[in-house]
Design a protein around this motif. Structure first.
Motif, PDB file in Angstrom:
ATOM      1  N   UNK A 122       0.932  -1.330  -0.140  1.00  0.00           N
ATOM      2  CA  UNK A 122       0.007  -0.024  -0.006  1.00  0.00           C
ATOM      3  C   UNK A 122       0.809   1.069   0.010  1.00  0.00           C
ATOM      4  N   UNK A 123       1.763   1.314   0.764  1.00  0.00           N
ATOM      5  CA  UNK A 123       2.813   2.501   0.990  1.00  0.00           C
ATOM      6  C   UNK A 123       3.303   2.801  -0.489  1.00  0.00           C
ATOM      7  N   UNK A 124       3.999   1.698  -1.057  1.00  0.00           N
ATOM      8  CA  UNK A 124       4.811   1.853  -2.286  1.00  0.00           C
ATOM      9  C   UNK A 124       3.692   2.005  -3.448  1.00  0.00           C
ATOM     10  N   UNK A 125       2.493   1.684  -3.357  1.00  0.00           N
ATOM     11  CA  UNK A 125       1.364   2.027  -4.475  1.00  0.00           C
ATOM     12  C   UNK A 125       0.356   3.045  -3.930  1.00  0.00           C
ATOM     13  N   UNK A 126       0.711   3.916  -2.948  1.00  0.00           N
ATOM     14  CA  UNK A 126      -0.496   4.667  -2.300  1.00  0.00           C
ATOM     15  C   UNK A 126      -1.265   5.768  -3.257  1.00  0.00           C
ATOM     16  N   UNK A 127      -0.220   6.316  -4.274  1.00  0.00           N
ATOM     17  CA  UNK A 127      -0.627   7.084  -5.329  1.00  0.00           C
ATOM     18  C   UNK A 127      -1.463   6.409  -6.505  1.00  0.00           C
TER      19      UNK A 127
END
Length: 213
Positions: free
Chosen positions: A90-95
């Motif tokens: 989630x953090x790395x794909x938040x955008x």
């Protein structure tokens, strides 16, 4: 890869999008099992999978949005717990989640607050959709950013689309048929399943052993 073809069952001819589903508007006749729309035009009879057709409509609508898919604010925010690996994804794909209409922010260790969801997705489907996207992201680490976006848009469209067993009135059927005919790839859903089967007038005549046509 998406398949943009329709096969005429009477001739085996592959029909491309350039000729459209129908040169004239398809007229809905009714539903079968509240799952399939039956329609007709001057050329024959059509059976349309309402879920697959609506998936295609929504996918094309979402894909055309260059910024963010419209979202709805949750009156009560959801606190979601994830595994360490899921939280990292989630953090790395938040955008990307934000572009899909999911408003997420960290709320604790391996925990996120869900504040917004795509406008077309029922609230009850929101958490499950996020978790299914995470499963796909785990499996798609070799794919390009465009391929990942396609898969995530397809999943979001699937969750938002009307389901099999949902009763439609004639106006709703007309809207689905009209909007499907305007999509870029109307003959398959984003996952590659067929949206529509065509039975030409000639094929119907042969099926009923009619002659003289």
């Amino acid at each position: 890869m998406e398949n943009n073809v329709l096969v005429d069952r009477s001739t085996g001819e592959v029909i491309q999008k350039s000729v459209g589903i129908s040169a004239t508007p398809m007229v809905p006749i009714g539903q079968v099992d509240n799952t399939y729309i039956i329609a007709q035009d001057a050329d024959g009879l059509y059976i349309i999978d309402q879920h697959a057709a609506h998936e295609r409509i929504l996918y094309d609508r979402f894909a055309a949005m260059t910024e963010r898919i419209p979202s709805q604010q949750l009156l009560v925010h959801l606190i979601l717990d994830f595994s360490e690996r899921e939280a990292q994804l989630i953090e790395s794909n938040l955008e990307m989640f934000n572009s899909l209409g999911f408003g997420l922010e960290p709320s604790g260790p391996d925990q996120y607050r869900l504040m917004e969801i795509p406008a077309d997705i029922p609230v009850a489907e929101a958490e499950n959709t996020i978790r299914e996207i995470l499963v796909s992201l785990e499996d798609m680490h070799q794919l390009s950013a465009a391929e990942i976006r396609h898969e995530c848009l397809a999943m979001t469209a699937c969750k938002a689309a009307i389901k099999a067993g949902f009763e439609l009135n004639f106006r709703q059927m007309e809207i689905i048929l009209d909007e499907l005919n305007k999509t870029a790839m109307p003959y398959t859903c984003p996952h590659g399943r067929p949206t529509i089967l065509k039975f030409s007038s000639d094929e119907l005549a042969k099926m009923f052993k009619r002659t003289g046509f």
